[in-house]
Design a protein around this motif. Structure first.
Motif, short mmCIF file in Angstrom:
data_model
loop_
_atom_site.label_atom_id
_atom_site.label_comp_id
_atom_site.label_asym_id
_atom_site.label_seq_id
_atom_site.Cartn_x
_atom_site.Cartn_y
_atom_site.Cartn_z
N GLU A 190 13.19 -22.50 37.44
CA GLU A 190 13.38 -21.32 36.60
C GLU A 190 13.83 -21.69 35.19
O GLU A 190 13.59 -20.94 34.24
N PHE A 197 10.58 -23.30 31.21
CA PHE A 197 9.64 -22.23 30.91
C PHE A 197 8.18 -22.67 30.98
O PHE A 197 7.27 -21.84 31.06
N GLU A 201 7.28 -21.68 34.35
CA GLU A 201 7.08 -20.23 34.42
C GLU A 201 5.71 -19.85 33.85
O GLU A 201 5.03 -18.95 34.38
N ASP A 210 8.76 -11.03 35.02
CA ASP A 210 9.53 -12.28 35.12
C ASP A 210 9.04 -13.13 36.28
O ASP A 210 9.23 -12.78 37.44
N GLY A 228 9.91 -16.48 36.45
CA GLY A 228 10.69 -17.71 36.39
C GLY A 228 11.16 -18.13 37.77
O GLY A 228 11.09 -19.29 38.15
#
Length: 639
Positions: A279, A282, A285, A496, A498
């Motif tokens: 997480e 990035f 992600e 989101d 992440g």
């Protein structure tokens, strides 16, 4: 001699304790401190002459040495070990709250003889909760990091389970935490990308659209490759620099506790660490966003039902600490739920939305105590005559009330706009002299969400995450209402990615079998699946092997919140809350932890919106299809 040995120990401890002053101050102060410590130690040694030697003095000296050594070690750890420092800070804030709670319960039970079900006891606990809840939220915000994550999860899962004072206090964490200033954010972006802000963006909003536990997000407009303004609106997610170290410290603490008390769960903690470490990168992600978008497109739900933001990395500005992605315009699900309840409160003549939410929390708890599961659209939770009406006409009653509340709000907005237009005309005619009743009405507030069909939104949310977990094994593990937006065209924006969970094919199959067993009320099969997977828990009378209890645990994780008495294999009934207070989980398979987190969040969001669900019923069709596909795949491989 022992006398000399003890004296030398005191001298050594005195020198060590004063050594900090030498390092921190100047040489003169350090020399004086050392001399003073030496003189003190010599005085002690003289006092320990054989004539005056006694066991009592030796004991006192040992105690003194232990105190000095302990203080030194404590100061050293607090200064240089972040995990220890955060643990101390947590208990410094939480300790007095826990102590007061224990004292109040003890006093009420043994001194004042209050019954736990009595009004006096409930009044005392309510007063305590009102004092404690804001302190706990302040503590969470001061610690940040993983504690914010825990607070967000509890604010979603707690509806109908935790006292309303805590749910209400924790709810703002869904929308974010206090943000950092633009100077700090600009510095992080420039350091991470190696480019100046003006080189990347033609505009950048100083106020963030959201701030969370690890990062905050700003709206901006990208520059094109040639340096001109591209006109593309994006969201820039910027990670706080200290978060990685804080998460590492918190997870280290968790690992230590696990090794000491429940070593069987080390693999679980290892999986949690890996997920949280991912997480914080990035770039991972960005890959998650691309992968989940592709998976949802294969299932035909993206972009028809949901939207996942596109990664905008044409200029190579996405790094470990900065993520640039498509801006999805809409209203957060948390805000949509709050506004709907405010409208219904207004339509029912309630004082405000908070009054309605307090009523709903009580009704939700009663609903769970009666077995939980899907209701008739939420109206039955209001109680009284409205409950009887809802039971008579089912979900139609809820839709009628919500429609009425929406129409009422739109009518009030329309009359307000008409009044304000008239006020402007009157002001123009009278040269600015306006009677009080002709002055414009200023209705401060956010954009109306009366057009949003929350029932459909929640059904889509639950369905999509069922596809992700049971079919793909790659899913958003943190779908709290602050991470979901309802877009202007009615689609659901999933923001989101992440914190993404991953399940192997074998684990997906076990979850799917559990969902089917729960949906079909097959207690023995659900209990067998948990037992065979290695799930172990103990209570006051030893290891839990009763099918009824294991089935209820599985129900909590992947079906519904059921607080009704549990029926044991011998036919007896047990108070589930009393049982849960005594339970200690000894071994939790990774798939159980992953499934119950996602399942709990989805059940919690639905309960927060006053639309409790049976998750197993919602996912049964997906689970059945997934099992059939797995069987066919094995048959093809075997042939």
């Amino acid at each position: 001699s022992s006398t000399t040995h003890v004296g030398s120990m005191c001298l050594k401890s005195s020198l060590i304790s004063e050594g900090g002053a030498v390092g921190a101050g100047d040489a003169t102060v350090g020399t004086n401190a050392l001399k003073k410590a030496a003189d003190s130690s010599l005085t002690i040694i003289r006092g320990l002459s054989p004539a005056s030697y006694s066991k009592r003095k030796l004991f006192l000296l040992i105690c003194l040495f232990c105190i000095l050594a302990g203080s030194f070690v404590f100061a050293l750890l607090y200064s240089y070990h972040q995990g220890f420092r955060r643990t101390v800070q947590f208990w410094k804030g939480m300790g007095p709250i826990v102590a007061e709670h224990r004292f109040l319960k003890y006093k009420a039970k043994y001194y004042d003889r209050c019954e736990e079900d009595g009004d006096e006891y409930k009044s005392r606990m309510k007063s305590f909760n009102q004092r404690a809840a804001p302190k706990i939220v302040d503590l969470i915000q001061s610690l940040g990091g993983i504690y914010i994550k825990i607070g967000q999860v509890m604010s979603t899962l707690g509806q109908g389970l935790l006292p309303e004072e805590y749910v209400k206090a924790l709810r703002p964490l869904q929308d974010g935490v206090p943000p950092r200033n633009i100077a700090q954010i600009s510095q992080i972006i420039e350091k991470s990308t190696g480019k100046k802000m003006e080189e990347i963006f033609s505009s950048f909003d100083e106020e963030p659209v959201g701030s969370a536990s690890i990062a905050q997000a700003h709206r901006a407009t990208l520059r094109a490759l040639d340096g001109s303004a591209s006109g593309e609106e994006v969201i820039v997610k910027v990670q706080y620099p200290e978060v990685e170290q804080m998460f590492d410290a918190d997870l280290n603490n968790l690992e230590i506790v696990t090794k000491l008390f429940v070593p069987e769960n080390r693999e679980l903690v290892k999986a949690l660490r890996e997920r949280h470490e991912n997480e914080l990168d990035f770039r991972i992600e960005a890959d998650n966003l691309r992968e989940c978008t592709q998976n949802m497109q294969v299932h035909g739900v993206e972009p028809s039902l949901v939207r996942i933001p596109r990664v905008m990395n044409e200029t190579g500005i996405c790094t470990q600490h900065v993520l640039v992605m498509e801006y999805l315009r809409g209203t957060s699900l948390a805000e949509a739920i709050e506004q709907e309840q405010n409208r219904i409160a207004n339509a029912l003549g309630k004082k405000d939305g908070e009054e309605l939410r307090s009523i709903l929390a009580k009704r939700m708890r009663e609903h769970f105590e009666n077995g939980g599961g899907a209701g008739s659209g939420g109206m039955e939770l209001l109680g009284g005559k409205k409950a009887k009406f809802a039971q008579a006409v089912g979900p139609l009653a809820a839709r009628m009330l919500r429609s009425y509340a929406g129409v009422k709000e739109r009518f009030e907005n329309m009359t307000t706009r008409a009044h304000n237009v008239g006020a402007i005309l009157v002001r123009g005619v009278t040269g600015g002299i306006v009677r009080p009743e002709h002055r414009p009405i200023n209705r401060q507030g956010k954009a109306s969400t009366a057009h949003i069909n929350l029932g459909r939104v929640l059904k889509t949310l639950v369905h999509v995450h069922g596809l992700q977990m049971l079919k793909d094994g790659v899913y958003n593990a943190d779908p709290h209402p602050g991470n979901i937006v309802v877009m202007e065209d009615g689609k659901l924006g999933l923001l989101d990615y992440g914190m993404v969970g991953r399940l192997s094919a074998e684990s997906r199959e076990t979850v799917a079998k559990t969902v089917v067993a729960l949906s079909r009320k097959d207690k023995k099969e659900a209990a067998r699946l948990y037992r065979d997977a290695g799930y172990k828990a103990t209570s006051w009378d030893g290891e839990i092997i009763d099918d009824g209890i294991l089935h209820r645990f599985a129900t909590f994780h992947l079906d519904k919140i059921d607080l009704s008495p549990v029926t044991l294999e011998n036919g007896e009934k047990a108070d589930i809350l009393r049982l849960l207070r005594s339970v200690r989980e000894r071994a939790v398979p990774v798939w159980v932890e992953e499934a119950r987190r996602l399942g709990g969040l989805l059940m919690g969001v639905s309960a927060q919106a006053a639309r409790p669900i049976s998750l197993a019923k919602e996912w049964e069709a997906i689970a059945t299809t997934s099992l059939r596909n797995s069987k066919e795949k094995r048959r093809r491989v075997g042939s």
